[in-house]
Structures are given as C-alpha cells and as structure tokens.
Design a protein around this motif. Structure first.
Motif, PDB file in Angstrom:
ATOM      1  N   LYS A  39      34.268  74.799  44.737  1.00  0.00           N
ATOM      2  CA  LYS A  39      33.613  74.328  43.313  1.00  0.00           C
ATOM      3  C   LYS A  39      34.016  75.145  42.402  1.00  0.00           C
ATOM      4  O   LYS A  39      34.343  74.969  41.148  1.00  0.00           O
ATOM      5  CB  LYS A  39      31.949  74.641  43.436  1.00  0.00           C
ATOM      6  CG  LYS A  39      31.541  73.569  44.450  1.00  0.00           C
ATOM      7  CD  LYS A  39      29.877  73.873  44.494  1.00  0.00           C
ATOM      8  CE  LYS A  39      29.093  72.793  44.932  1.00  0.00           C
ATOM      9  NZ  LYS A  39      29.423  72.485  46.703  1.00  0.00           N
ATOM     10  N   GLU A  41      37.058  76.540  42.111  1.00  0.00           N
ATOM     11  CA  GLU A  41      38.441  76.346  41.650  1.00  0.00           C
ATOM     12  C   GLU A  41      38.433  75.158  40.950  1.00  0.00           C
ATOM     13  O   GLU A  41      39.135  74.787  40.097  1.00  0.00           O
ATOM     14  CB  GLU A  41      39.192  75.953  43.048  1.00  0.00           C
ATOM     15  CG  GLU A  41      40.629  75.456  42.754  1.00  0.00           C
ATOM     16  CD  GLU A  41      41.634  75.265  43.940  1.00  0.00           C
ATOM     17  OE1 GLU A  41      42.669  75.017  43.997  1.00  0.00           O
ATOM     18  OE2 GLU A  41      40.999  75.327  45.129  1.00  0.00           O
ATOM     19  N   GLY A  42      37.527  73.940  41.229  1.00  0.00           N
ATOM     20  CA  GLY A  42      37.403  72.811  40.527  1.00  0.00           C
ATOM     21  C   GLY A  42      36.900  73.155  39.078  1.00  0.00           C
ATOM     22  O   GLY A  42      37.538  72.419  38.236  1.00  0.00           O
ATOM     23  N   VAL A  43      35.917  73.820  38.864  1.00  0.00           N
ATOM     24  CA  VAL A  43      35.384  74.193  37.552  1.00  0.00           C
ATOM     25  C   VAL A  43      36.360  74.725  36.753  1.00  0.00           C
ATOM     26  O   VAL A  43      36.594  74.597  35.410  1.00  0.00           O
ATOM     27  CB  VAL A  43      33.937  74.842  37.671  1.00  0.00           C
ATOM     28  CG1 VAL A  43      33.973  76.184  37.945  1.00  0.00           C
ATOM     29  CG2 VAL A  43      33.340  74.813  36.217  1.00  0.00           C
ATOM     30  N   ASN A  45      39.398  74.737  36.908  1.00  0.00           N
ATOM     31  CA  ASN A  45      40.684  73.894  36.440  1.00  0.00           C
ATOM     32  C   ASN A  45      40.193  72.776  35.308  1.00  0.00           C
ATOM     33  O   ASN A  45      40.756  72.657  34.500  1.00  0.00           O
ATOM     34  CB  ASN A  45      41.196  72.956  37.713  1.00  0.00           C
ATOM     35  CG  ASN A  45      41.955  73.998  38.820  1.00  0.00           C
ATOM     36  OD1 ASN A  45      42.497  75.020  38.465  1.00  0.00           O
ATOM     37  ND2 ASN A  45      41.957  73.540  40.044  1.00  0.00           N
ATOM     38  N   GLN A  46      39.029  72.508  35.549  1.00  0.00           N
ATOM     39  CA  GLN A  46      38.432  71.395  34.711  1.00  0.00           C
ATOM     40  C   GLN A  46      38.310  72.049  33.177  1.00  0.00           C
ATOM     41  O   GLN A  46      38.387  71.532  32.239  1.00  0.00           O
ATOM     42  CB  GLN A  46      37.068  70.838  35.283  1.00  0.00           C
ATOM     43  CG  GLN A  46      36.552  69.729  34.123  1.00  0.00           C
ATOM     44  CD  GLN A  46      37.317  68.587  34.146  1.00  0.00           C
ATOM     45  OE1 GLN A  46      38.141  68.303  35.362  1.00  0.00           O
ATOM     46  NE2 GLN A  46      37.528  67.928  33.218  1.00  0.00           N
ATOM     47  N   MET A  47      37.902  73.500  33.201  1.00  0.00           N
ATOM     48  CA  MET A  47      37.674  74.069  32.174  1.00  0.00           C
ATOM     49  C   MET A  47      38.714  74.534  31.405  1.00  0.00           C
ATOM     50  O   MET A  47      38.893  74.679  30.331  1.00  0.00           O
ATOM     51  CB  MET A  47      36.869  75.589  32.391  1.00  0.00           C
ATOM     52  CG  MET A  47      36.280  76.435  31.441  1.00  0.00           C
ATOM     53  SD  MET A  47      35.182  77.743  31.905  1.00  0.00           S
ATOM     54  CE  MET A  47      36.380  78.554  32.754  1.00  0.00           C
ATOM     55  N   LEU A  49      41.544  72.582  31.362  1.00  0.00           N
ATOM     56  CA  LEU A  49      41.958  71.376  30.612  1.00  0.00           C
ATOM     57  C   LEU A  49      41.179  71.013  29.379  1.00  0.00           C
ATOM     58  O   LEU A  49      41.626  70.693  28.080  1.00  0.00           O
ATOM     59  CB  LEU A  49      41.948  70.180  31.696  1.00  0.00           C
ATOM     60  CG  LEU A  49      42.813  70.291  32.602  1.00  0.00           C
ATOM     61  CD1 LEU A  49      42.216  69.229  33.480  1.00  0.00           C
ATOM     62  CD2 LEU A  49      44.272  70.411  32.284  1.00  0.00           C
ATOM     63  N   GLU A  50      39.765  71.402  29.420  1.00  0.00           N
ATOM     64  CA  GLU A  50      38.750  71.172  28.105  1.00  0.00           C
ATOM     65  C   GLU A  50      38.718  72.253  27.481  1.00  0.00           C
ATOM     66  O   GLU A  50      38.464  72.007  26.186  1.00  0.00           O
ATOM     67  CB  GLU A  50      37.337  70.924  28.832  1.00  0.00           C
ATOM     68  CG  GLU A  50      37.231  69.578  29.591  1.00  0.00           C
ATOM     69  CD  GLU A  50      35.874  69.531  30.044  1.00  0.00           C
ATOM     70  OE1 GLU A  50      34.929  70.039  29.522  1.00  0.00           O
ATOM     71  OE2 GLU A  50      35.661  68.553  30.928  1.00  0.00           O
ATOM     72  N   LYS A  51      39.059  73.486  27.863  1.00  0.00           N
ATOM     73  CA  LYS A  51      38.995  74.506  26.980  1.00  0.00           C
ATOM     74  C   LYS A  51      37.793  74.763  25.891  1.00  0.00           C
ATOM     75  O   LYS A  51      37.709  74.439  24.602  1.00  0.00           O
ATOM     76  CB  LYS A  51      40.265  74.618  26.075  1.00  0.00           C
ATOM     77  CG  LYS A  51      41.389  75.069  26.747  1.00  0.00           C
ATOM     78  CD  LYS A  51      42.948  74.926  25.830  1.00  0.00           C
ATOM     79  CE  LYS A  51      43.950  75.245  26.581  1.00  0.00           C
ATOM     80  NZ  LYS A  51      44.381  74.502  27.772  1.00  0.00           N
ATOM     81  N   TYR A  58      29.686  76.931  29.313  1.00  0.00           N
ATOM     82  CA  TYR A  58      30.238  75.903  30.289  1.00  0.00           C
ATOM     83  C   TYR A  58      30.106  76.056  31.677  1.00  0.00           C
ATOM     84  O   TYR A  58      29.599  75.324  32.517  1.00  0.00           O
ATOM     85  CB  TYR A  58      31.684  75.729  30.016  1.00  0.00           C
ATOM     86  CG  TYR A  58      32.314  74.651  30.620  1.00  0.00           C
ATOM     87  CD1 TYR A  58      32.442  73.407  29.958  1.00  0.00           C
ATOM     88  CD2 TYR A  58      33.001  74.862  32.021  1.00  0.00           C
ATOM     89  CE1 TYR A  58      33.043  72.318  30.529  1.00  0.00           C
ATOM     90  CE2 TYR A  58      33.602  73.659  32.704  1.00  0.00           C
ATOM     91  CZ  TYR A  58      33.570  72.483  31.899  1.00  0.00           C
ATOM     92  OH  TYR A  58      34.260  71.394  32.372  1.00  0.00           O
ATOM     93  N   TYR A  62      27.754  74.103  34.369  1.00  0.00           N
ATOM     94  CA  TYR A  62      27.934  73.499  35.665  1.00  0.00           C
ATOM     95  C   TYR A  62      27.340  74.015  36.964  1.00  0.00           C
ATOM     96  O   TYR A  62      26.912  73.351  37.687  1.00  0.00           O
ATOM     97  CB  TYR A  62      29.437  73.811  35.741  1.00  0.00           C
ATOM     98  CG  TYR A  62      30.125  73.416  37.214  1.00  0.00           C
ATOM     99  CD1 TYR A  62      30.495  72.221  37.136  1.00  0.00           C
ATOM    100  CD2 TYR A  62      30.343  74.020  38.109  1.00  0.00           C
ATOM    101  CE1 TYR A  62      31.267  71.804  38.445  1.00  0.00           C
ATOM    102  CE2 TYR A  62      31.020  74.011  39.274  1.00  0.00           C
ATOM    103  CZ  TYR A  62      31.346  72.550  39.341  1.00  0.00           C
ATOM    104  OH  TYR A  62      31.920  72.118  40.730  1.00  0.00           O
TER     105      TYR A  62
END
Length: 589
Positions: A39, A41-43, A45-47, A49-51, A58, A62
């Motif tokens: 979880k 690692e996933g958040v 990576n997503q954060m 990209l979204e910055k 954020y 999550y």
C-alpha cells in the motif's frame, strides 16, 4: 549484516542481537500480513505522478480509506434544557476513530406531555415534576452504565440492531418492574391476611355505585366512568421512568452514522428505509398552527385546541412560509381592530399560536376567512384549514357529554351534527383531528360516513397514541380514520418511525414535534427522510420552530441543486381511505 550471515559462522551471537533480529523478523511479518509495504509503495508512486500540493493531506486521505470502521466505545448521558426550560436527557456518542476516542454527536428527545399550558393543577404539577426528575435520573443512569456497555463495539450504521437491543432492554426493565410490583402486592396481601387473623373481621364495604349509562338513537349503551375517572385503559405498553434514554440514544446513533459517512441526516434516514426509496425527494407540506381556542383560552369556546393553516399549491416552501406569515400578521391586525382597548398582547401556546378567546366555533374561522379576503387569498385553493379538536379533554364523564363551550354540553351524536354544520359552512376545512374521544367508535364511523365524497378527512392524534408500534393493529384506531399524527417522543426509536411510515406508505402519516421542544432542527431532516406527506411544527414564531422551517428551506434548495426535488401538489382529501392503503400494500407484497 543479516542474522542469517551471523548464524552461518561459528561466531557467537549475543542475546541482545538475537532478540533484535527476532523483533525485526516479527515486524516484517506483521507488516506483510497487513499489506503495508504494498500500500505504501502504491500510494507513493501515485502521489509522485499527481504531485499534490498537500503531500501529507494526500497521504491522510488515502490511509483513512483503509482504516477500520468507527465503532461505539461509550455513551454519555447529560442534563440539558429544552426549548421550554425543562430538563431533558441528552445522549452523547463517543466512537473509536483511527485509534482515538472522539465525541461524534449528541441528541435530545424531549418528554411527551399532553397537558395544555396553563391548565395544570398546582398539586398535580408538583407530583409531575418529581416524577420527571426521577425519570431523568433513571435515564441518565441507564445511558452511562448498562446501555453504554451493551452498545460498545457496535457500528453506528447498524441502526436496526441497535434499536432492537434498546427496545429489548426497555422491555426487560418493564418485566422486572412488573415482577417487583407483583411481589410487593403479594407481601401486602399476606400482611393483611395476618392482621385479619389477629383482629375481628371488618364490616363489609358498601358496593360501588354503578356507572351512569346513556343510550344513543339506536338504543346502544355507551358507558362513562363516574366522578370524572379516566376512560377505559388501553393495552399495557412498556413505559417506564428512564424511557427517554430510548429515543435519545436511537436518534444520537442515527446522527452519528450520518456524520461519520459525511451525509445529511435526511439522506441517511432514506438509506435506512426498507422500501428502497429512489427517485425524487418531496418536501412535506407544513401544517402551521395560527390560533388556539381550547380550554386554556380566555373565551368560552373549548372545542378548537388548534386552528391550523395548510398552504397549498405547487410553489416553493419559501413562498408558503411567506404566505402564512402574512396571514398571521393580518389575523393579529383584525383581532386588534375588534379590541376596544387598543392593541392587544396575546398570550401564546407552547406551539407559538395566539391564545384567543372566542364564544362560538365559527368565530376563529370567520377571522381567517376575513384575513384571506383582505390578502386576496382563496380558501380551498391557496390554503386549507385543519381543526385540532382535542375532544378527549372536553368529556364530562359524569354526564357522558362534551363541554364544547363553557356551560354548553353536547352528546356525541349532537357533536356529529355540529361538525357537519361547521363543515358545510366552511368547505376549506380539510381535516378534523381528534373530533371525539377514541371510545366513541360509533360517532367516528357516523362522521366518516357523512364525509364520504367530501374533501375533509379524519385524523387521529390522541386517538392514535404516541407508541408507533401500535399502528399495525387497525383495531386500536377509531373507525373512519385515514391519517395519524406521529410524534417523535422519548419512547420512539428511528426504526419505529421507519416501520410506521412504511406501513402507511408515508401518505397517511403526519410527523409532529412533541409537547416540549428540543433545541435542534433534526425534525426537518427526519420528515424529509421518512417521506411523510405533512409535517406539523407549530407556528412560524420562536427560534426553535423557525430554525426547523429554515432547515426545511435549506433542504429544498439542496434537493433543487441536485435535480431531485419532486413537485408537490396538495391533493384532497389529504389521505386515502385505509382500505385502499391496505390494498396497495397487499399488491406491493
């Protein structure tokens, strides 16, 4: 260096190092079992990209989605004053939210009282105040101890389960109380028997006088108790000191669930309905009390406890409230014109209605008709009238008649004729509430038959009682009744209200504030969520009542923005016949 590398050598490992590596191993297993690394690692990576601008906000949003559901950890009972200055029990709900104990919501449901303002005997009032204090202390002790422990660990969204547990708790206390009374009566009986053996037998008491009986036109006897005793009792209902805890906790749990879900209370109530309510949402029509001419009024007229105005038409609630406010002002102006001493200051009832003295039942309706004429309103089109008669308060049981006017007694059959004459003169009257006491079933039926084909209907208030679990038993309702007034009082749970409105399909139920006002506007959300057709909040006066009307107007605007506000047209008669409702219910099943 890993622990495996160390163990592969012949070197000795200290006890501290071994314990440290064992701890690391258990921690890694713990996090893997809960999918924490995946979880995170996933958040991350997503954060990336979204910055987002707020990184930690954020992450908080999550992880809050993956946190455990809040559960009730405890309840707290507190004393609180209602809108009339009376002490009531407030139930506060504390939940475990992300490992912290937090107060979420509280609620107060005032005690129900049918006693009219200013009409109580001082001795009775003192006894009543002692009983109310005892009931309040009992309710607080129940909230803080046994009920708090009973609900610990439950999710607030599980309303049905919680209400069932609350009802069972009250029923158990009721049975315990009945058992204690039975044992006390047995002890008293044994003591009397022992005393009778020691003393000479007492003289026999004279037999009680027979009840007075009167015959109606058909020769059927109607029995009234002598010396103004109470009418025949209804089947026993579990009502105990402390029952105010029931309604307050149930409402507090519903409000807590709505807050935790981020929903308005009306949306949460709609989600609890078992009929899967979908489609447009309707705002109930307001029943606004304008005048009161009951027993506590300064005039001779006792019959009309409330004269109610129902604004009709398809306009918005804001326009309906403005219409009623204009009507109230015009009524006051007309009454002041009649006064010979200049402008009058009228006392007000607890519902905010003007307490005005009249000598005949036609006079308050004539004042309303004149006010409508001055404002260019058409009675029967722009607005309708409802008359709350509260006839059960007017019965002289020693004579078997109703004292509709001071010094003027009318039999039940004469009262039927009086209503028929009144309705023929004022066709804008669309509802009679409690025109008789509940036991006069023949007169209820006779008046109902006389109203066949007309736009007026019969509604039960005191004839219905305040315990909604009785609604599914039609034999407990007077004949000819097509609508009931439902009060959210201290013995009522949210599940009870849902059950009643579902049984009546919402069309035959009016939701009304109870006798004492809680400083809360929840009743507006409750009325919209339950889908009732009409709501009775009293006059458009006073901070508490106006706050409820304001809340209903807010809900109307919110529903309009969402595009789900249903068009609402007042159709007469207000309620369909009960047999047609039963047929519809059968077809639905």
């Amino acid at each position: 260096m890993s622990f495996k590398g160390i163990s592969g050598c012949n070197s000795r490992v200290s006890k501290e190092d071994q314990e440290f590596y064992d701890l690391k191993h258990r921690a890694a297993e713990y996090y893997r079992a809960n999918s924490v690394p995946q979880k995170i690692e996933g958040v991350l990576n997503q954060m990336f990209l979204e910055k987002p601008g707020d990184i930690y906000g954020y992450l908080a949003n999550y992880f809050s989605q993956h946190s455990a559901k809040p559960v009730i950890c405890r309840l707290e009972g507190k004393k609180l004053y209602d809108g009339n200055g009376h002490l009531s029990a407030q139930a506060n709900v504390f939940c475990i939210i992300r490992n912290d104990e937090k107060w979420v919501c509280g609620a107060t449901v005032p005690s129900y009282s049918e006693r009219a303002s200013g009409g109580s005997d001082p001795c009775e009032a003192v006894g009543e105040s002692h009983a109310q204090r005892h009931a309040l202390e009992t309710a607080l002790s129940w909230i803080n101890q046994p009920i708090s422990n009973m609900l610990q660990g439950l999710e607030p969204s599980d309303q049905a389960t919680i209400d069932k547990m609350l009802s069972d708790f009250i029923l158990d206390r009721f049975l315990e109380s009945e058992e204690e009374k039975r044992k006390e009566n047995e002890k008293k009986k044994e003591k009397k028997e022992e005393e009778s053996l020691d003393n000479s037998p007492p003289e026999p008491l004279p037999p009680p006088p027979p009840p007075s009986q009167s015959k109606d036109k058909k020769g059927k006897k109607s029995i009234f108790c002598v010396e103004k005793q109470l009418p025949p009792e209804e089947p026993p209902v579990p009502v105990l000191p402390g029952c105010s805890a029931l309604g307050a906790i149930s409402l507090a749990v519903a409000k807590t669930a709505a807050v935790l879900q981020g929903l308005p209370l009306y949306q949460h109530i709609r989600a609890l309905r078992t009929d899967q309510a979908v489609g447009d949402v309707h705002i109930p029509f307001p029943m606004v009390t304008v005048l009161s001419c009951g027993k506590t009024s300064p005039g001779k007229l006792n019959l009309l406890e409330e004269v109610i105005v129902i604004p009709a038409g398809a306009q918005r609630l804001t326009q309906k409230i403005a219409l009623v406010l204009d009507l109230q002002k015009e009524v006051e102006r007309i009454l002041n014109v009649f006064s010979k001493t200049g402008p009058m200051v009228f006392p007000m009832t607890d519902a905010g209605a003007l307490l005005v003295g009249f000598d005949r039942a036609e006079q308050p309706l004539d004042v309303l008709m004149e006010a409508c004429s001055n404002l260019r309103l058409t009675p029967g089109k722009d607005l309708h009238f409802a008359l709350h008669c509260s006839a059960h308060r007017l019965v002289d049981y020693s004579k078997g008649k109703y004292e509709v006017i001071v010094g003027t007694l009318k039999s039940p059959d004469e009262l039927v004729e009086m209503y028929e004459s009144l309705l023929s003169r004022y066709p804008a009257v669309c509802a009679l509430i409690d025109p008789f006491r509940k036991e006069d079933t023949e007169q209820w039926d006779k008046l109902s038959c006389a109203l066949t084909g007309q736009t007026c209907c019969l509604i039960a208030d005191a004839g219905f009682g305040f315990c909604p679990r009785r609604y599914d038993n039609e034999t407990l309702l007077p004949p000819g009744v097509t609508g009931v007034i439902l009060k959210h009082v201290n013995e009522t749970t949210i599940s009870d209200l849902l059950h009643v409105t579902l049984e009546g399909k919402g069309a035959s139920t009016i939701l009304e504030q109870s006798g004492s006002e809680a400083c809360d506007d929840y009743l507006a959300d409750l009325a919209v969520g339950l889908g009732v057709k009409l709501v009775k909040l009293g006059s458009v006066r006073g901070g508490v009542r106006v706050a409820r009307y304001n809340r209903m107007m807010e809900l109307e605007e919110e529903l309009a923005r969402q595009g789900i506000l249903g068009s609402n047209q007042l159709e007469l008669p207000l309620f369909a016949a009960r047999d047609s409702l039963a047929t519809d219910s059968t077809e639905t099943e």
